[in-house]
Design an enzyme around this catalytic site. Structure first.
Site, mmCIF file in Angstrom:
data_model
loop_
_atom_site.group_PDB
_atom_site.id
_atom_site.type_symbol
_atom_site.label_atom_id
_atom_site.label_comp_id
_atom_site.label_asym_id
_atom_site.label_seq_id
_atom_site.Cartn_x
_atom_site.Cartn_y
_atom_site.Cartn_z
ATOM 1 C CD1 TRP A 30 3.673 9.994 11.700
ATOM 2 C CD2 TRP A 30 5.856 10.113 12.196
ATOM 3 N NE1 TRP A 30 4.336 9.080 10.923
ATOM 4 C CE2 TRP A 30 5.687 9.131 11.218
ATOM 5 C CE3 TRP A 30 7.141 10.379 12.674
ATOM 6 C CZ2 TRP A 30 6.746 8.410 10.691
ATOM 7 C CZ3 TRP A 30 8.190 9.660 12.161
ATOM 8 C CH2 TRP A 30 7.987 8.685 11.183
ATOM 9 C CG PHE A 65 0.488 5.578 20.875
ATOM 10 C CD1 PHE A 65 -0.566 4.710 20.638
ATOM 11 C CD2 PHE A 65 1.204 5.450 22.050
ATOM 12 C CE1 PHE A 65 -0.913 3.723 21.560
ATOM 13 C CE2 PHE A 65 0.876 4.472 22.989
ATOM 14 C CZ PHE A 65 -0.191 3.611 22.736
ATOM 15 C CB CYS A 88 -2.194 12.852 10.106
ATOM 16 S SG CYS A 88 -2.358 12.137 8.455
ATOM 17 C CB VAL A 89 -2.774 7.237 11.811
ATOM 18 C CG1 VAL A 89 -2.091 5.896 11.712
ATOM 19 C CG2 VAL A 89 -2.655 7.799 13.214
ATOM 20 C CD GLU A 93 4.884 -1.936 2.400
ATOM 21 O OE1 GLU A 93 5.685 -2.719 2.965
ATOM 22 O OE2 GLU A 93 5.143 -1.339 1.355
ATOM 23 C CB THR A 94 2.933 -3.282 9.509
ATOM 24 O OG1 THR A 94 2.920 -1.978 10.094
ATOM 25 C CG2 THR A 94 4.224 -3.504 8.734
ATOM 26 C CG HIS A 96 2.488 1.158 13.487
ATOM 27 N ND1 HIS A 96 3.029 1.017 14.743
ATOM 28 C CD2 HIS A 96 2.483 2.489 13.235
ATOM 29 C CE1 HIS A 96 3.339 2.201 15.229
ATOM 30 N NE2 HIS A 96 3.018 3.114 14.334
ATOM 31 C CG PHE A 121 -10.741 11.000 17.349
ATOM 32 C CD1 PHE A 121 -9.765 10.238 17.976
ATOM 33 C CD2 PHE A 121 -11.007 10.750 16.013
ATOM 34 C CE1 PHE A 121 -9.073 9.247 17.285
ATOM 35 C CE2 PHE A 121 -10.319 9.772 15.304
ATOM 36 C CZ PHE A 121 -9.351 9.025 15.947
ATOM 37 N NE ARG A 135 -11.236 12.179 4.220
ATOM 38 C CZ ARG A 135 -11.181 11.831 2.937
ATOM 39 N NH1 ARG A 135 -10.126 12.168 2.204
ATOM 40 N NH2 ARG A 135 -12.168 11.177 2.366
#
Length: 164
Positions: A30, A65, A88-89, A93-94, A96, A121, A135
């Site tokens: 992802w 995850f 990468c996260v 809008e939520t 999550h 990490f 980054r």
């Protein structure tokens, strides 16, 4: 220090040789445009520090995850000296984002302690795509390189202490 004030690829202390060390890298698919650059940075630094290509095992997981289980599987089924988890996260809008970041950070910490193996990490947790790009080889360096340097340093520490 906040990474907005620093290049992540400039290290405050020397990075040890990685000769004779082996590393597992688990990378999230992802946000692959970002995680691919993190992977390139990590592999490049490991090789630069003397790690042989055959001592770098790369495994892909669907998302950030899943880095936790991917790291655990490497610890259980291989004899790598350290695992580098790259993901990468990006804030949406939520909530999550919060759940994923918390779960992954806690999960990777648990795997490291359970298997007595450095699990690094190397996950970007950013507000937007531009921060992630900055980054992952952009103006703030490459978090993948930083994660690889951390892995080398932690393996060196573990080796030093186990000699005593």
């Amino acid at each position: 220090m906040a990474s907005s004030l620093k290049n992540l690829s400039v290290f405050e202390s020397p990075v040890h040789s990685a000769e004779g060390m082996s590393f597992g890298i688990v990378v999230a698919e992802w946000n692959s445009a970002i995680t691919g650059k993190l992977l390139e940075g990590a592999v490049s630094l490991l090789k630069k520090q003397g790690c042989k290509e055959e001592d770098i095992m790369i495994k892909h997981v669907p998302g950030t995850f899943e880095l936790t289980l991917g790291s655990q599987l490497l610890c259980e089924n291989t004899d790598v000296d350290a695992v580098i988890a790259l993901g990468c996260v990006i804030q949406g809008e939520t909530r999550h984002f919060d759940f994923i970041c918390h779960g992954v950070s806690q999960g990777l910490n648990h795997v490291a302690l359970e298997y007595n193996t450095p699990v690094i990490f190397g996950v970007l947790t950013t507000d937007n795509l531009q921060q992630a790009e900055d980054r992952a080889g952009g103006k703030h360096g490459n978090k993948g390189e930083e994660a690889a340097a951390t892995a080398i340093k932690m393996v060196a520490l573990k080796n030093e202490l186990s000699e005593n």
